[in-house]
Design a protein around this motif. Structure first.
Motif, PDB file in Angstrom:
ATOM      1  N   LEU A   1       0.918  -1.375   0.042  1.00  0.00           N
ATOM      2  CA  LEU A   1       0.097   0.077   0.159  1.00  0.00           C
ATOM      3  C   LEU A   1       1.067   1.014  -0.035  1.00  0.00           C
ATOM      4  CD1 LEU A   1      -2.462  -1.143   2.671  1.00  0.00           C
ATOM      5  CD2 LEU A   1      -2.720  -1.146   0.319  1.00  0.00           C
ATOM      6  N   GLY A   2       0.295   2.184  -0.285  1.00  0.00           N
ATOM      7  CA  GLY A   2       1.055   3.379  -0.410  1.00  0.00           C
ATOM      8  C   GLY A   2      -0.043   4.581  -0.217  1.00  0.00           C
ATOM      9  N   THR A   3       0.548   5.784  -0.057  1.00  0.00           N
ATOM     10  CA  THR A   3      -0.238   7.161   0.013  1.00  0.00           C
ATOM     11  C   THR A   3       0.277   8.086  -1.272  1.00  0.00           C
ATOM     12  OG1 THR A   3       1.464   8.160   1.266  1.00  0.00           O
ATOM     13  CG2 THR A   3      -0.145   7.029   2.494  1.00  0.00           C
ATOM     14  N   PHE A   4      -0.774   8.383  -1.980  1.00  0.00           N
ATOM     15  CA  PHE A   4      -0.697   9.435  -3.033  1.00  0.00           C
ATOM     16  C   PHE A   4      -1.348  10.922  -2.667  1.00  0.00           C
ATOM     17  CE2 PHE A   4      -0.130   6.352  -6.866  1.00  0.00           C
ATOM     18  CZ  PHE A   4       0.842   5.755  -6.448  1.00  0.00           C
ATOM     19  N   ALA A   5      -0.784  11.891  -2.762  1.00  0.00           N
ATOM     20  CA  ALA A   5      -1.427  13.224  -2.804  1.00  0.00           C
ATOM     21  C   ALA A   5      -2.247  13.387  -3.912  1.00  0.00           C
ATOM     22  CB  ALA A   5      -0.266  14.246  -2.732  1.00  0.00           C
ATOM     23  N   ALA A   6      -3.351  13.699  -3.492  1.00  0.00           N
ATOM     24  CA  ALA A   6      -4.680  14.158  -4.366  1.00  0.00           C
ATOM     25  C   ALA A   6      -4.837  15.650  -4.751  1.00  0.00           C
ATOM     26  CB  ALA A   6      -5.912  13.445  -4.081  1.00  0.00           C
ATOM     27  N   GLU A   7      -4.454  16.332  -3.560  1.00  0.00           N
ATOM     28  CA  GLU A   7      -4.422  17.879  -3.450  1.00  0.00           C
ATOM     29  C   GLU A   7      -3.599  18.440  -2.662  1.00  0.00           C
ATOM     30  OE1 GLU A   7      -8.421  20.815  -3.682  1.00  0.00           O
ATOM     31  OE2 GLU A   7      -8.752  18.766  -3.298  1.00  0.00           O
TER      32      GLU A   7
ATOM     33  N   ALA B   1      -2.636  -2.847  -7.981  1.00  0.00           N
ATOM     34  CA  ALA B   1      -3.710  -2.562  -8.688  1.00  0.00           C
ATOM     35  C   ALA B   1      -3.713  -1.092  -9.237  1.00  0.00           C
ATOM     36  CB  ALA B   1      -5.047  -2.640  -8.000  1.00  0.00           C
ATOM     37  N   ARG B   2      -2.733  -0.210  -8.594  1.00  0.00           N
ATOM     38  CA  ARG B   2      -2.864   1.352  -8.755  1.00  0.00           C
ATOM     39  C   ARG B   2      -3.996   2.032  -8.798  1.00  0.00           C
ATOM     40  NH1 ARG B   2       2.403   2.260  -7.890  1.00  0.00           N
ATOM     41  NH2 ARG B   2       2.608   4.191  -9.440  1.00  0.00           N
ATOM     42  N   ARG B   3      -4.619   1.618  -7.769  1.00  0.00           N
ATOM     43  CA  ARG B   3      -6.328   2.012  -7.442  1.00  0.00           C
ATOM     44  C   ARG B   3      -6.317   2.632  -6.065  1.00  0.00           C
ATOM     45  NH1 ARG B   3     -10.174   2.989 -10.966  1.00  0.00           N
ATOM     46  NH2 ARG B   3     -11.574   2.192  -9.473  1.00  0.00           N
ATOM     47  N   VAL B   4      -7.221   3.505  -5.880  1.00  0.00           N
ATOM     48  CA  VAL B   4      -7.488   3.811  -4.453  1.00  0.00           C
ATOM     49  C   VAL B   4      -8.200   2.626  -3.743  1.00  0.00           C
ATOM     50  CG1 VAL B   4      -9.085   5.498  -2.928  1.00  0.00           C
ATOM     51  CG2 VAL B   4      -7.735   6.182  -5.093  1.00  0.00           C
ATOM     52  N   GLY B   5      -7.883   2.561  -2.417  1.00  0.00           N
ATOM     53  CA  GLY B   5      -8.358   1.464  -1.641  1.00  0.00           C
ATOM     54  C   GLY B   5      -8.675   1.970  -0.175  1.00  0.00           C
TER      55      GLY B   5
ATOM     56  N   ASN C   1       0.725  24.265   4.863  1.00  0.00           N
ATOM     57  CA  ASN C   1       0.412  23.411   3.866  1.00  0.00           C
ATOM     58  C   ASN C   1      -0.468  22.367   4.335  1.00  0.00           C
ATOM     59  OD1 ASN C   1       1.722  20.292   3.103  1.00  0.00           O
ATOM     60  ND2 ASN C   1       1.463  21.557   1.342  1.00  0.00           N
ATOM     61  N   GLU C   2      -1.730  22.150   3.658  1.00  0.00           N
ATOM     62  CA  GLU C   2      -2.646  21.149   3.691  1.00  0.00           C
ATOM     63  C   GLU C   2      -2.381  20.121   2.483  1.00  0.00           C
ATOM     64  OE1 GLU C   2      -5.926  23.911   5.788  1.00  0.00           O
ATOM     65  OE2 GLU C   2      -6.188  23.024   3.917  1.00  0.00           O
ATOM     66  N   VAL C   3      -2.738  19.036   2.913  1.00  0.00           N
ATOM     67  CA  VAL C   3      -2.596  17.851   1.846  1.00  0.00           C
ATOM     68  C   VAL C   3      -3.696  16.870   1.965  1.00  0.00           C
ATOM     69  CG1 VAL C   3      -1.035  16.215   0.559  1.00  0.00           C
ATOM     70  CG2 VAL C   3      -0.046  18.178   1.762  1.00  0.00           C
ATOM     71  N   LEU C   4      -4.173  16.376   0.811  1.00  0.00           N
ATOM     72  CA  LEU C   4      -5.246  15.161   1.116  1.00  0.00           C
ATOM     73  C   LEU C   4      -4.545  14.305   0.237  1.00  0.00           C
ATOM     74  CD1 LEU C   4      -8.150  14.461   1.285  1.00  0.00           C
ATOM     75  CD2 LEU C   4      -8.831  15.084  -0.735  1.00  0.00           C
ATOM     76  N   TYR C   5      -4.466  13.052   1.283  1.00  0.00           N
ATOM     77  CA  TYR C   5      -3.755  11.963   0.549  1.00  0.00           C
ATOM     78  C   TYR C   5      -4.841  10.705   0.574  1.00  0.00           C
ATOM     79  CZ  TYR C   5       0.362  14.102   2.569  1.00  0.00           C
ATOM     80  OH  TYR C   5       1.403  15.036   2.919  1.00  0.00           O
ATOM     81  N   LEU C   6      -4.425   9.894  -0.521  1.00  0.00           N
ATOM     82  CA  LEU C   6      -5.322   8.754  -0.875  1.00  0.00           C
ATOM     83  C   LEU C   6      -4.638   7.554  -0.492  1.00  0.00           C
ATOM     84  CD1 LEU C   6      -6.655   9.665  -4.379  1.00  0.00           C
ATOM     85  CD2 LEU C   6      -7.742  10.346  -2.175  1.00  0.00           C
TER      86      LEU C   6
ATOM     87  N   SER D   1     -15.219  11.372  -7.620  1.00  0.00           N
ATOM     88  CA  SER D   1     -15.685  10.341  -8.837  1.00  0.00           C
ATOM     89  C   SER D   1     -17.143  10.010  -8.306  1.00  0.00           C
ATOM     90  CB  SER D   1     -14.720   9.239  -8.875  1.00  0.00           C
ATOM     91  OG  SER D   1     -15.437   8.319  -9.568  1.00  0.00           O
ATOM     92  N   LEU D   2     -18.061   9.622  -9.340  1.00  0.00           N
ATOM     93  CA  LEU D   2     -19.276   9.175  -9.102  1.00  0.00           C
ATOM     94  C   LEU D   2     -19.103   7.580  -9.157  1.00  0.00           C
ATOM     95  CD1 LEU D   2     -21.254  10.925 -11.943  1.00  0.00           C
ATOM     96  CD2 LEU D   2     -21.019  11.646  -9.270  1.00  0.00           C
ATOM     97  N   ASP D   3     -18.017   7.016  -8.894  1.00  0.00           N
ATOM     98  CA  ASP D   3     -17.749   5.565  -8.780  1.00  0.00           C
ATOM     99  C   ASP D   3     -17.627   5.445  -7.481  1.00  0.00           C
ATOM    100  OD1 ASP D   3     -14.984   3.245  -9.911  1.00  0.00           O
ATOM    101  OD2 ASP D   3     -16.964   2.942  -8.451  1.00  0.00           O
ATOM    102  N   PRO D   4     -18.731   4.646  -6.687  1.00  0.00           N
ATOM    103  CA  PRO D   4     -18.630   4.224  -5.418  1.00  0.00           C
ATOM    104  C   PRO D   4     -17.469   3.508  -4.789  1.00  0.00           C
ATOM    105  CG  PRO D   4     -20.406   3.001  -6.265  1.00  0.00           C
ATOM    106  CD  PRO D   4     -19.604   3.829  -7.447  1.00  0.00           C
ATOM    107  N   THR D   5     -16.733   2.835  -5.599  1.00  0.00           N
ATOM    108  CA  THR D   5     -15.605   2.429  -5.313  1.00  0.00           C
ATOM    109  C   THR D   5     -14.275   3.152  -4.995  1.00  0.00           C
ATOM    110  OG1 THR D   5     -14.595   1.786  -7.502  1.00  0.00           O
ATOM    111  CG2 THR D   5     -16.116   0.017  -6.339  1.00  0.00           C
ATOM    112  N   ASP D   6     -14.512   4.384  -5.501  1.00  0.00           N
ATOM    113  CA  ASP D   6     -13.365   5.601  -5.268  1.00  0.00           C
ATOM    114  C   ASP D   6     -13.468   6.076  -3.951  1.00  0.00           C
ATOM    115  OD1 ASP D   6     -12.224   4.852  -7.662  1.00  0.00           O
ATOM    116  OD2 ASP D   6     -13.116   6.607  -8.678  1.00  0.00           O
TER     117      ASP D   6
END
Length: 144
Positions: free
Chosen positions: A43-49, A107-111, A96-101, A139-144
């Protein structure tokens, strides 16, 4: 601040504020069960914003210190704030504020965050209020 972070005005270049805040993130991660041990779980953390505000000029040679806090989190997101200070004089230089996922690295997908990590977020959450960012669906995708 490192000497290479200084621009032609002899103050910290805009881009290096984000580098410094990213290093503050690296320092925060172990207390939240993130970083190397998290990556070992696939697993990892990616910055989204990200948002930065510059309060006071940081000049060449200034020693820096950081405070970091968990503002909010949900099943897949984490919102943190870092505040940069002059290490000896104590004044605030920037924030600094950061939103992480949470990301499944194969899979390279949000989990979803693992339960033990969510428990650490709960322990560290300050209840502080974000100035610019928020947890929100992208996203409108409920799995995101």
């Amino acid at each position: 601040m490192l000497p290479g972070w200084v621009d032609h005005y002899r103050h910290m270049n805009l881009a290096y504020y984000l580098v410094a805040f990213d290093l503050a993130t690296d320092a925060l991660w172990p207390s939240l069960g993130l970083g190397d041990t998290f990556r070992a779980r696939g697993l990892g953390t990616f910055a989204a914003e990200s948002w930065q505000a510059y309060t006071r000029e940081v000049t060449e040679g200034a020693p820096l210190a950081f405070d970091s806090e968990v503002l909010a989190y949900d099943a897949k997101r984490l919102l943190c704030r870092h505040v940069m200070f002059h290490a000896t004089e104590g004044w605030q230089a920037a924030e600094n504020e950061v939103l992480y996922l949470c990301v499944d690295l194969e899979a390279r997908r949000v989990g979803a965050w693992p339960e033990d990590v969510l428990a650490r977020f709960a322990e560290r959450a300050t209840g502080g209020v974000a100035k610019r960012l928020a947890l929100r669906r992208r996203s409108l995708d409920p799995t995101d």
